[in-house]
Design a protein around this motif. Structure first.
Motif, PDB file in Angstrom:
ATOM      1  N   ASP A 162     -51.372  14.277  18.116  1.00  9.78           N
ATOM      2  CA  ASP A 162     -50.258  15.088  17.623  1.00  9.78           C
ATOM      3  C   ASP A 162     -48.921  14.473  18.021  1.00  9.78           C
ATOM      4  OD1 ASP A 162     -51.967  16.894  16.457  1.00  9.78           O
ATOM      5  OD2 ASP A 162     -51.806  18.394  18.043  1.00  9.78           O
ATOM      6  N   ILE A 163     -48.820  13.972  19.243  1.00 13.12           N
ATOM      7  CA  ILE A 163     -47.583  13.344  19.699  1.00 13.12           C
ATOM      8  C   ILE A 163     -47.323  12.057  18.919  1.00 13.12           C
ATOM      9  CG2 ILE A 163     -46.404  12.266  21.658  1.00 13.12           C
ATOM     10  CD1 ILE A 163     -47.993  14.179  23.471  1.00 13.12           C
ATOM     11  N   CYS A 164     -48.363  11.267  18.698  1.00 17.27           N
ATOM     12  CA  CYS A 164     -48.210  10.032  17.914  1.00 17.27           C
ATOM     13  C   CYS A 164     -47.709  10.349  16.505  1.00 17.27           C
ATOM     14  CB  CYS A 164     -49.538   9.281  17.835  1.00 17.27           C
ATOM     15  SG  CYS A 164     -50.055   8.509  19.382  1.00 17.27           S
ATOM     16  N   ARG A 165     -48.255  11.400  15.908  1.00 19.62           N
ATOM     17  CA  ARG A 165     -47.833  11.792  14.565  1.00 19.62           C
ATOM     18  C   ARG A 165     -46.351  12.193  14.569  1.00 19.62           C
ATOM     19  NH1 ARG A 165     -47.196  16.608  12.837  1.00 19.62           N
ATOM     20  NH2 ARG A 165     -48.466  17.521  14.498  1.00 19.62           N
ATOM     21  N   LEU A 166     -45.938  12.932  15.584  1.00 20.38           N
ATOM     22  CA  LEU A 166     -44.538  13.340  15.680  1.00 20.38           C
ATOM     23  C   LEU A 166     -43.610  12.135  15.847  1.00 20.38           C
ATOM     24  CD1 LEU A 166     -44.927  16.456  18.023  1.00 20.38           C
ATOM     25  CD2 LEU A 166     -44.253  16.486  15.610  1.00 20.38           C
ATOM     26  N   LEU A 167     -44.035  11.176  16.663  1.00 23.60           N
ATOM     27  CA  LEU A 167     -43.212   9.991  16.896  1.00 23.60           C
ATOM     28  C   LEU A 167     -43.047   9.151  15.636  1.00 23.60           C
ATOM     29  CD1 LEU A 167     -44.565   8.827  20.376  1.00 23.60           C
ATOM     30  CD2 LEU A 167     -42.293   9.733  19.894  1.00 23.60           C
ATOM     31  N   GLN A 168     -44.015   9.235  14.740  1.00 22.95           N
ATOM     32  CA  GLN A 168     -43.988   8.412  13.532  1.00 22.95           C
ATOM     33  C   GLN A 168     -43.321   9.107  12.351  1.00 22.95           C
ATOM     34  OE1 GLN A 168     -48.191   7.651  13.379  1.00 22.95           O
ATOM     35  NE2 GLN A 168     -48.080   5.985  14.880  1.00 22.95           N
ATOM     36  N   GLU A 169     -42.742  10.280  12.594  1.00 20.08           N
ATOM     37  CA  GLU A 169     -42.045  10.987  11.528  1.00 20.08           C
ATOM     38  C   GLU A 169     -40.803  10.209  11.078  1.00 20.08           C
ATOM     39  OE1 GLU A 169     -43.045  15.684  12.433  1.00 20.08           O
ATOM     40  OE2 GLU A 169     -41.196  14.793  13.190  1.00 20.08           O
ATOM     41  N   GLY A 186     -37.094   9.220  10.102  1.00 23.75           N
ATOM     42  CA  GLY A 186     -35.789   9.565  10.620  1.00 23.75           C
ATOM     43  C   GLY A 186     -35.711   9.694  12.127  1.00 23.75           C
ATOM     44  N   ARG A 187     -36.740   9.290  12.837  1.00 28.69           N
ATOM     45  CA  ARG A 187     -36.741   9.441  14.296  1.00 28.69           C
ATOM     46  C   ARG A 187     -36.043   8.275  15.002  1.00 28.69           C
ATOM     47  NH1 ARG A 187     -38.818  13.035  17.488  1.00 28.69           N
ATOM     48  NH2 ARG A 187     -39.995  14.056  15.833  1.00 28.69           N
ATOM     49  N   ILE A 188     -35.891   7.138  14.322  1.00 26.58           N
ATOM     50  CA  ILE A 188     -35.288   5.960  14.948  1.00 26.58           C
ATOM     51  C   ILE A 188     -33.771   6.105  14.998  1.00 26.58           C
ATOM     52  CG2 ILE A 188     -34.992   3.464  14.813  1.00 26.58           C
ATOM     53  CD1 ILE A 188     -37.656   3.277  13.433  1.00 26.58           C
ATOM     54  N   LEU A 189     -33.219   5.906  16.196  1.00 30.49           N
ATOM     55  CA  LEU A 189     -31.775   5.945  16.406  1.00 30.49           C
ATOM     56  C   LEU A 189     -31.242   4.523  16.503  1.00 30.49           C
ATOM     57  CD1 LEU A 189     -31.726   8.726  19.154  1.00 30.49           C
ATOM     58  CD2 LEU A 189     -31.395   9.024  16.683  1.00 30.49           C
ATOM     59  N   GLY A 190     -29.939   4.376  16.608  1.00 23.55           N
ATOM     60  CA  GLY A 190     -29.341   3.060  16.758  1.00 23.55           C
ATOM     61  C   GLY A 190     -29.803   2.363  18.020  1.00 23.55           C
ATOM     62  N   GLY A 191     -29.954   1.043  17.935  1.00 27.93           N
ATOM     63  CA  GLY A 191     -30.383   0.265  19.092  1.00 27.93           C
ATOM     64  C   GLY A 191     -31.879   0.316  19.341  1.00 27.93           C
ATOM     65  N   GLY A 192     -32.633   0.862  18.391  1.00 28.49           N
ATOM     66  CA  GLY A 192     -34.084   0.913  18.547  1.00 28.49           C
ATOM     67  C   GLY A 192     -34.573   2.056  19.408  1.00 28.49           C
ATOM     68  N   PHE A 193     -33.698   3.004  19.710  1.00 34.74           N
ATOM     69  CA  PHE A 193     -34.113   4.163  20.502  1.00 34.74           C
ATOM     70  C   PHE A 193     -34.747   5.216  19.595  1.00 34.74           C
ATOM     71  CE2 PHE A 193     -30.895   2.192  23.155  1.00 34.74           C
ATOM     72  CZ  PHE A 193     -31.474   2.264  24.413  1.00 34.74           C
ATOM     73  N   SER A 204     -36.109  14.500  21.833  1.00 32.76           N
ATOM     74  CA  SER A 204     -35.744  15.781  22.449  1.00 32.76           C
ATOM     75  C   SER A 204     -36.564  16.932  21.884  1.00 32.76           C
ATOM     76  CB  SER A 204     -34.254  16.056  22.253  1.00 32.76           C
ATOM     77  OG  SER A 204     -33.473  15.131  22.977  1.00 32.76           O
ATOM     78  N   ASP A 205     -36.834  16.908  20.566  1.00 32.97           N
ATOM     79  CA  ASP A 205     -37.605  17.992  19.970  1.00 32.97           C
ATOM     80  C   ASP A 205     -39.031  18.027  20.506  1.00 32.97           C
ATOM     81  OD1 ASP A 205     -38.058  15.536  18.664  1.00 32.97           O
ATOM     82  OD2 ASP A 205     -38.865  16.554  16.904  1.00 32.97           O
ATOM     83  N   ILE A 206     -39.561  16.870  20.888  1.00 31.85           N
ATOM     84  CA  ILE A 206     -40.913  16.797  21.457  1.00 31.85           C
ATOM     85  C   ILE A 206     -40.897  17.275  22.905  1.00 31.85           C
ATOM     86  CG2 ILE A 206     -42.807  15.242  22.080  1.00 31.85           C
ATOM     87  CD1 ILE A 206     -41.972  13.449  19.751  1.00 31.85           C
ATOM     88  N   MET A 207     -39.946  16.767  23.677  1.00 34.18           N
ATOM     89  CA  MET A 207     -39.917  17.060  25.110  1.00 34.18           C
ATOM     90  C   MET A 207     -39.436  18.468  25.442  1.00 34.18           C
ATOM     91  SD  MET A 207     -41.268  14.485  26.353  1.00 34.18           S
ATOM     92  CE  MET A 207     -41.740  12.892  25.683  1.00 34.18           C
ATOM     93  N   TYR A 208     -38.851  19.156  24.461  1.00 39.44           N
ATOM     94  CA  TYR A 208     -38.422  20.535  24.688  1.00 39.44           C
ATOM     95  C   TYR A 208     -39.249  21.533  23.878  1.00 39.44           C
ATOM     96  CZ  TYR A 208     -34.386  18.539  27.084  1.00 39.44           C
ATOM     97  OH  TYR A 208     -33.575  17.855  27.954  1.00 39.44           O
ATOM     98  N   ASN A 209     -40.376  21.070  23.330  1.00 35.16           N
ATOM     99  CA  ASN A 209     -41.285  21.969  22.617  1.00 35.16           C
ATOM    100  C   ASN A 209     -42.308  22.514  23.616  1.00 35.16           C
ATOM    101  OD1 ASN A 209     -43.888  22.656  21.205  1.00 35.16           O
ATOM    102  ND2 ASN A 209     -42.625  22.267  19.410  1.00 35.16           N
ATOM    103  N   PRO A 210     -42.307  23.824  23.895  1.00 36.13           N
ATOM    104  CA  PRO A 210     -43.181  24.370  24.935  1.00 36.13           C
ATOM    105  C   PRO A 210     -44.663  24.065  24.741  1.00 36.13           C
ATOM    106  CG  PRO A 210     -41.538  25.991  24.285  1.00 36.13           C
ATOM    107  CD  PRO A 210     -41.424  24.870  23.320  1.00 36.13           C
ATOM    108  N   ALA A 245     -40.101   2.007  10.796  1.00 34.20           N
ATOM    109  CA  ALA A 245     -41.480   2.374  11.130  1.00 34.20           C
ATOM    110  C   ALA A 245     -41.674   2.403  12.640  1.00 34.20           C
ATOM    111  CB  ALA A 245     -42.460   1.391  10.507  1.00 34.20           C
ATOM    112  N   VAL A 246     -42.476   3.354  13.091  1.00 29.14           N
ATOM    113  CA  VAL A 246     -42.820   3.488  14.506  1.00 29.14           C
ATOM    114  C   VAL A 246     -44.338   3.420  14.642  1.00 29.14           C
ATOM    115  CG1 VAL A 246     -42.756   5.017  16.527  1.00 29.14           C
ATOM    116  CG2 VAL A 246     -40.805   4.939  14.960  1.00 29.14           C
ATOM    117  N   ARG A 247     -44.791   2.630  15.595  1.00 24.18           N
ATOM    118  CA  ARG A 247     -46.233   2.570  15.865  1.00 24.18           C
ATOM    119  C   ARG A 247     -46.494   3.057  17.286  1.00 24.18           C
ATOM    120  NH1 ARG A 247     -47.168  -2.223  14.447  1.00 24.18           N
ATOM    121  NH2 ARG A 247     -47.458  -3.324  16.428  1.00 24.18           N
ATOM    122  N   ALA A 248     -47.212   4.150  17.419  1.00 26.64           N
ATOM    123  CA  ALA A 248     -47.548   4.726  18.717  1.00 26.64           C
ATOM    124  C   ALA A 248     -49.051   4.979  18.756  1.00 26.64           C
ATOM    125  CB  ALA A 248     -46.792   6.015  18.951  1.00 26.64           C
ATOM    126  N   VAL A 249     -49.664   4.714  19.908  1.00 26.05           N
ATOM    127  CA  VAL A 249     -51.113   4.883  20.035  1.00 26.05           C
ATOM    128  C   VAL A 249     -51.432   5.626  21.341  1.00 26.05           C
ATOM    129  CG1 VAL A 249     -51.641   2.805  18.707  1.00 26.05           C
ATOM    130  CG2 VAL A 249     -51.381   2.640  21.175  1.00 26.05           C
TER     131      VAL A 249
END
Length: 269
Positions: free
Chosen positions: A84-91, A93-100, A104-110, A259-263
């Motif tokens: 589930d976390i990998c899927r969220l990371l690959q959504e 529009g998640r990439i910010l400037g500088g490759g960040f 926050s939406d993941i880390m503040y989701n109870p 694109a984001v690749r998380a495993v």
């Protein structure tokens, strides 16, 4: 009170206070029932909780014994949390400037944080930690939830000295990615010298912040007994720390293709 109501109440009380021992007398006084009846109720509660695969109720014998809830998680449920976390990371529009990455939406989701905390609590249950430590700010939710499951207090290390912290210990540390010098501080009242500390944080790239936490805890005469990181970027491959436990590996962030690749960490348990 009907027995089914007592069993439900016992489940609620125990699971709301993980690791805390409740003597049989506590429930006897609460429900006005005999010890034999409460023992049967706890046995029924133990069976009910085990079905969820999110923990178990442990009974302690003897005059000072009682019952306590130990959080747990099955491998199957842990894998689902990872995916589930990998899927969220690959959504998109998640990439910010500088490759960040925006996390926050993941880390503040109870719900997501609770899942990660259950994994950390199971992994470090036998670490012998007296405290859980993190650095502000996004690591606080998962550290706090992990601490609740382990029945431990939390140490929050600040990036700036606060007057409300009283006397503090401060250090300069080098970030792992840009090698910039930054500062962190900890209250001298945060923990008793000689205590054992579990570090929990949300993200690690080069390991500079985690290394800084280790160093400032050492200055406080505190021993690190584990390091749990929710998301670890595999680049750079050489980190400033070792012996850390990640839930997710971040393999690539491509700013061109967005694109984001998380495993998942396959060695989770």
């Amino acid at each position: 009170m009907k027995r089914s109501h007592r069993v439900a109440a016992i489940c609620q009380i125990l699971t709301e206070s993980p690791g805390e021992v409740f003597p049989l007398k506590y429930f006897c006084d609460m429900f006005g029932a005999a010890k034999s009846s409460i023992s049967e109720d706890i046995a029924a509660a133990r069976e009910a909780v085990s079905v969820t695969e999110l923990g178990y109720i442990e009974t302690l014998p003897g005059a000072s014994g009682g019952a306590r809830y130990i959080p747990d998680i099955s491998l199957e449920k842990a894998r689902k949390i990872q995916h589930d976390i990998c899927r969220l990371l690959q959504e998109e529009g998640r990439i910010l400037g500088g490759g960040f990455l925006y996390t926050s939406d993941i880390m503040y989701n109870p719900a997501t944080v609770q899942g990660m905390a259950r994994i950390f609590a199971k992994k470090f249950r036998e670490s012998g930690a007296d405290y859980v430590a993190t650095i502000e700010t996004k690591g606080i939710p998962v550290a706090l939830m992990t601490a609740q499951f382990l029945n431990l207090p939390v140490i929050v290390i600040r990036r700036d000295t606060k007057i409300s912290e009283g006397a503090t210990v401060s250090i300069n540390y080098s970030t792992g990615s840009s090698e910039r010098l930054q500062r962190m501080s900890i209250s001298k009242r945060a923990a008793a010298p000689g205590s054992k500390v579990l570090i929990i944080d949300d993200f690690m790239r080069g390991g500079g912040s985690i290394k800084g936490i280790e160093e400032i805890l050492y200055e406080m005469d505190l021993k690190v007994v584990g390091k749990g990181i929710a998301i670890v970027d595999i680049n750079p491959q050489t980190k400033k720390v070792n012996d850390y436990f990640p839930i997710i590996h971040l393999e690539a962030v491509d700013e061109v293709t967005r694109a984001v690749r998380a495993v998942p960490n396959i060695d989770i348990f």
